[in-house]
Write a protein that holds these residues in place. Structure first.
Motif, PDB file in Angstrom:
ATOM      1  N   MET A   1      31.390  27.101  35.032  1.00 45.52           N
ATOM      2  CA  MET A   1      30.910  28.246  35.812  1.00 45.52           C
ATOM      3  C   MET A   1      31.885  28.551  36.951  1.00 45.52           C
ATOM      4  O   MET A   1      32.453  27.639  37.550  1.00 45.52           O
ATOM      5  CB  MET A   1      29.518  27.964  36.395  1.00 45.52           C
ATOM      6  CG  MET A   1      28.432  27.863  35.344  1.00 45.52           C
ATOM      7  SD  MET A   1      28.101  29.458  34.582  1.00 45.52           S
ATOM      8  CE  MET A   1      26.604  29.048  33.690  1.00 45.52           C
ATOM      9  N   ILE A   2      32.045  29.845  37.227  1.00 47.13           N
ATOM     10  CA  ILE A   2      32.909  30.286  38.310  1.00 47.13           C
ATOM     11  C   ILE A   2      32.083  31.169  39.235  1.00 47.13           C
ATOM     12  O   ILE A   2      31.332  32.032  38.780  1.00 47.13           O
ATOM     13  CB  ILE A   2      34.105  31.091  37.761  1.00 47.13           C
ATOM     14  CG1 ILE A   2      34.896  30.263  36.752  1.00 47.13           C
ATOM     15  CG2 ILE A   2      35.011  31.546  38.904  1.00 47.13           C
ATOM     16  CD1 ILE A   2      35.993  31.056  36.059  1.00 47.13           C
ATOM     17  N   GLU A   3      32.208  30.948  40.531  1.00 44.69           N
ATOM     18  CA  GLU A   3      31.493  31.760  41.503  1.00 44.69           C
ATOM     19  C   GLU A   3      32.411  32.838  42.067  1.00 44.69           C
ATOM     20  O   GLU A   3      33.621  32.646  42.184  1.00 44.69           O
ATOM     21  CB  GLU A   3      30.941  30.889  42.633  1.00 44.69           C
ATOM     22  CG  GLU A   3      29.854  29.934  42.176  1.00 44.69           C
ATOM     23  CD  GLU A   3      29.238  29.161  43.323  1.00 44.69           C
ATOM     24  OE1 GLU A   3      29.602  29.444  44.493  1.00 44.69           O
ATOM     25  OE2 GLU A   3      28.396  28.277  43.055  1.00 44.69           O
ATOM     26  N   GLY A   4      31.814  33.990  42.389  1.00 45.68           N
ATOM     27  CA  GLY A   4      32.595  35.074  42.959  1.00 45.68           C
ATOM     28  C   GLY A   4      31.703  36.166  43.507  1.00 45.68           C
ATOM     29  O   GLY A   4      30.484  36.027  43.587  1.00 45.68           O
ATOM     30  N   THR A   5      32.323  37.281  43.876  1.00 49.21           N
ATOM     31  CA  THR A   5      31.629  38.426  44.460  1.00 49.21           C
ATOM     32  C   THR A   5      31.904  39.663  43.618  1.00 49.21           C
ATOM     33  O   THR A   5      33.055  39.945  43.270  1.00 49.21           O
ATOM     34  CB  THR A   5      32.115  38.684  45.903  1.00 49.21           C
ATOM     35  OG1 THR A   5      31.878  37.526  46.702  1.00 49.21           O
ATOM     36  CG2 THR A   5      31.389  39.877  46.524  1.00 49.21           C
ATOM     37  N   ILE A   6      30.840  40.404  43.268  1.00 50.73           N
ATOM     38  CA  ILE A   6      31.023  41.665  42.542  1.00 50.73           C
ATOM     39  C   ILE A   6      31.624  42.690  43.507  1.00 50.73           C
ATOM     40  O   ILE A   6      31.038  43.000  44.546  1.00 50.73           O
ATOM     41  CB  ILE A   6      29.693  42.202  41.987  1.00 50.73           C
ATOM     42  CG1 ILE A   6      29.083  41.208  40.994  1.00 50.73           C
ATOM     43  CG2 ILE A   6      29.901  43.552  41.310  1.00 50.73           C
ATOM     44  CD1 ILE A   6      27.718  41.626  40.465  1.00 50.73           C
ATOM     45  N   VAL A   7      32.800  43.207  43.163  1.00 55.52           N
ATOM     46  CA  VAL A   7      33.466  44.171  44.037  1.00 55.52           C
ATOM     47  C   VAL A   7      33.400  45.597  43.496  1.00 55.52           C
ATOM     48  O   VAL A   7      33.648  46.557  44.223  1.00 55.52           O
ATOM     49  CB  VAL A   7      34.936  43.773  44.293  1.00 55.52           C
ATOM     50  CG1 VAL A   7      35.008  42.468  45.074  1.00 55.52           C
ATOM     51  CG2 VAL A   7      35.727  43.672  42.994  1.00 55.52           C
ATOM     52  N   LYS A   8      33.047  45.731  42.209  1.00 59.48           N
ATOM     53  CA  LYS A   8      32.960  47.078  41.625  1.00 59.48           C
ATOM     54  C   LYS A   8      32.127  47.017  40.359  1.00 59.48           C
ATOM     55  O   LYS A   8      32.139  46.024  39.635  1.00 59.48           O
ATOM     56  CB  LYS A   8      34.368  47.609  41.314  1.00 59.48           C
ATOM     57  CG  LYS A   8      34.404  49.029  40.761  1.00 59.48           C
ATOM     58  CD  LYS A   8      35.815  49.590  40.721  1.00 59.48           C
ATOM     59  CE  LYS A   8      36.744  48.809  39.815  1.00 59.48           C
ATOM     60  NZ  LYS A   8      38.076  49.470  39.685  1.00 59.48           N
TER      61      LYS A   8
ATOM     62  N   ARG B   1      35.360  39.303  41.878  1.00 58.29           N
ATOM     63  CA  ARG B   1      36.516  38.669  42.505  1.00 58.29           C
ATOM     64  C   ARG B   1      36.254  37.177  42.645  1.00 58.29           C
ATOM     65  O   ARG B   1      35.281  36.772  43.272  1.00 58.29           O
ATOM     66  CB  ARG B   1      36.803  39.290  43.875  1.00 58.29           C
ATOM     67  CG  ARG B   1      38.025  38.669  44.572  1.00 58.29           C
ATOM     68  CD  ARG B   1      38.378  39.386  45.863  1.00 58.29           C
ATOM     69  NE  ARG B   1      38.885  40.731  45.623  1.00 58.29           N
ATOM     70  CZ  ARG B   1      40.132  40.993  45.242  1.00 58.29           C
ATOM     71  NH1 ARG B   1      40.987  39.998  45.023  1.00 58.29           N
ATOM     72  NH2 ARG B   1      40.518  42.233  45.052  1.00 58.29           N
ATOM     73  N   THR B   2      37.105  36.362  42.051  1.00 60.40           N
ATOM     74  CA  THR B   2      36.980  34.907  42.088  1.00 60.40           C
ATOM     75  C   THR B   2      38.308  34.313  42.550  1.00 60.40           C
ATOM     76  O   THR B   2      39.294  35.023  42.774  1.00 60.40           O
ATOM     77  CB  THR B   2      36.640  34.349  40.692  1.00 60.40           C
ATOM     78  OG1 THR B   2      37.798  34.479  39.842  1.00 60.40           O
ATOM     79  CG2 THR B   2      35.468  35.108  40.065  1.00 60.40           C
ATOM     80  N   GLU B   3      38.349  32.997  42.675  1.00 54.90           N
ATOM     81  CA  GLU B   3      39.597  32.322  43.039  1.00 54.90           C
ATOM     82  C   GLU B   3      40.645  32.458  41.942  1.00 54.90           C
ATOM     83  O   GLU B   3      41.837  32.268  42.180  1.00 54.90           O
ATOM     84  CB  GLU B   3      39.328  30.848  43.330  1.00 54.90           C
ATOM     85  CG  GLU B   3      38.515  30.610  44.600  1.00 54.90           C
ATOM     86  CD  GLU B   3      38.336  29.144  44.909  1.00 54.90           C
ATOM     87  OE1 GLU B   3      38.719  28.310  44.052  1.00 54.90           O
ATOM     88  OE2 GLU B   3      37.839  28.824  46.006  1.00 54.90           O
ATOM     89  N   LYS B   4      40.196  32.821  40.731  1.00 58.17           N
ATOM     90  CA  LYS B   4      41.115  33.014  39.610  1.00 58.17           C
ATOM     91  C   LYS B   4      41.477  34.485  39.412  1.00 58.17           C
ATOM     92  O   LYS B   4      42.052  34.854  38.392  1.00 58.17           O
ATOM     93  CB  LYS B   4      40.503  32.449  38.328  1.00 58.17           C
ATOM     94  CG  LYS B   4      40.288  30.937  38.379  1.00 58.17           C
ATOM     95  CD  LYS B   4      39.783  30.414  37.040  1.00 58.17           C
ATOM     96  CE  LYS B   4      39.619  28.895  37.063  1.00 58.17           C
ATOM     97  NZ  LYS B   4      39.157  28.364  35.759  1.00 58.17           N
TER      98      LYS B   4
END
Length: 292
Positions: free
Chosen positions: A1-8, A17-20
Motif C-alpha cells: 500500500m502507498i499513501e498519498g494525497t489526491i491532487v486532481k 501525489r505520493t513519494e513515488k
C-alpha cells in the motif's frame, strides 16, 4: 500500500501525489456502495495493480474539513483575494466570503491585491479588516509586493483561493511559483468584470506540506446555513466583540435602543461599510424566513 494525497480528479480518474510521484488511480467499487466519493485533497491509501499498473484507492482517511463548492477535502485556509481596482473592491462580497469561510471553520487571510493602483485606499481597507481581527496583507504582482509574505502564510496549509474573477488569483499563484503557469483572465471592458479561467479543481504543490487550490473558490454564497438572523453577529468578529454590551441580550443591532454596536459605528470605532453589509445580510435572512 502507498499513501498519498489526491491532487486532481478528471473523468473518473484520481491523480494521487505520493513519494513515488503522481499515480493515476481509480476508486474501488465499494466506495459507491457506501455513497463515499473521493475528493481532491483526500489523504488516501492506494494499491498498484500488477495487471494495468494503475492505482486503486483502497482507503480514504478521515477528513479534517469538507467543502461542497468547490468539492475538496482537508482545506485549512481560505485566501480571500480582492482587487482594489480593476475590478473595484466589493466589500459586500468580501464580507460574505468571510462569513462562508468562518462557517467552514477555515483560517482566513485577506489579500488586497493590485494595491499599487490606489495605495491610500488599499491601506485604508487593510486597516479596517486588521482592526476587525483578520490577517490582512497588501499585494501587487506588478510591484512584486507582499508575495514573500503570502508564501509564508501558505506554509503547512491546504489553501483555497477565493474571490471574484479578474482580481488576480491566478497571477498571484503564478508569481509565487512560476511552475504553475495558470491561465490569466482578462477584464471585460464592457462589464469591468473578469472572465473565469479555472475549469476544474486541482491542488498545486507549493512544497511537501503546502498546497494551494486552483479553483474558482466559493461558487455558492448562500447564507442558508444561518437559520436565524440573531446568529449572524457571531460571524462578524468586530461586531461579536460588543456581545453583552447592548441594553437587550437579544439585540441584533438593527433598530433596538441602547445598541452598543450602533454607538460604535457612530463614533467610528466600527466600519460603517461593514455594518451596512451586516444589515443587508440580516434583511436577507429575515426575508428568506418570511418566504418559508
Amino acid at each position: 500500500m502507498i499513501e498519498g494525497t489526491i491532487v486532481k480528479g478528471i473523468g473518473g480518474f484520481y491523480y494521487v501525489r505520493t513519494e513515488k510521484g503522481i499515480i493515476q488511480s481509480r476508486a474501488r467499487g465499494n466506495f459507491r456502495e457506501t455513497n463515499i466519493t473521493p475528493l481532491v485533497g483526500d489523504k488516501v491509501s492506494i494499491r498498484i495493480s500488477a495487471e494495468d499498473n494503475n492505482g486503486y484507492i483502497e482507503e480514504i482517511f478521515d477528513r479534517k474539513t469538507e467543502l461542497l463548492r468547490p468539492p475538496v477535502a482537508n482545506v485549512t485556509q481560505a485566501v480571500i483575494v480582492s482587487s482594489i481596482r480593476n475590478p473595484d473592491l466589493n466589500t459586500w462580497l468580501l464580507d460574505r466570503m468571510l462569513v462562508m469561510a468562518d462557517e467552514q471553520g477555515l483560517d482566513v487571510l485577506i489579500c488586497i491585491n493590485k494595491c499599487e493602483i490606489d495605495r491610500e485606499y488599499a491601506e485604508f481597507v487593510g486597516s479596517i479588516y486588521k482592526n476587525a481581527g483578520y490577517k490582512t496583507i497588501l499585494t501587487s504582482v506588478k510591484e512584486n509586493e507582499g508575495l514573500e509574505e503570502l508564501k509564508d502564510f501558505l506554509e503547512n496549509h491546504i489553501s483555497v483561493f477565493a474571490g471574484p474573477s479578474g482580481v488576480g488569483k491566478s497571477s498571484l499563484l503564478n508569481s509565487i511559483n512560476t511552475n504553475y503557469d495558470l491561465e490569466i483572465g482578462k477584464i471585460s471592458l464592457k462589464t469591468s468584470r473578469g472572465k473565469h479561467t479555472t475549469r476544474h479543481v486541482e491542488l498545486l504543490e507549493l512544497n511537501k506540506n503546502s498546497f494551494v487550490l486552483d479553483s474558482p473558490g466559493f461558487s455558492s454564497l448562500s447564507l442558508d446555513f444561518i437559520e436565524d438572523e440573531i446568529d449572524l453577529k457571531h460571524y462578524f468578529k468586530d461586531i461579536e466583540e460588543y456581545n453583552g454590551q447592548c441594553k437587550f441580550s437579544s439585540c441584533i443591532h438593527l433598530n433596538e435602543p441602547g445598541c452598543a454596536v450602533k454607538k460604535a459605528v457612530e463614533s467610528n470605532k466600527l466600519s460603517e461599510e461593514r455594518y451596512k453589509n451586516y444589515i443587508m445580510m440580516i434583511n436577507e435572512i429575515k426575508n428568506r424566513k418570511r418566504r418559508y
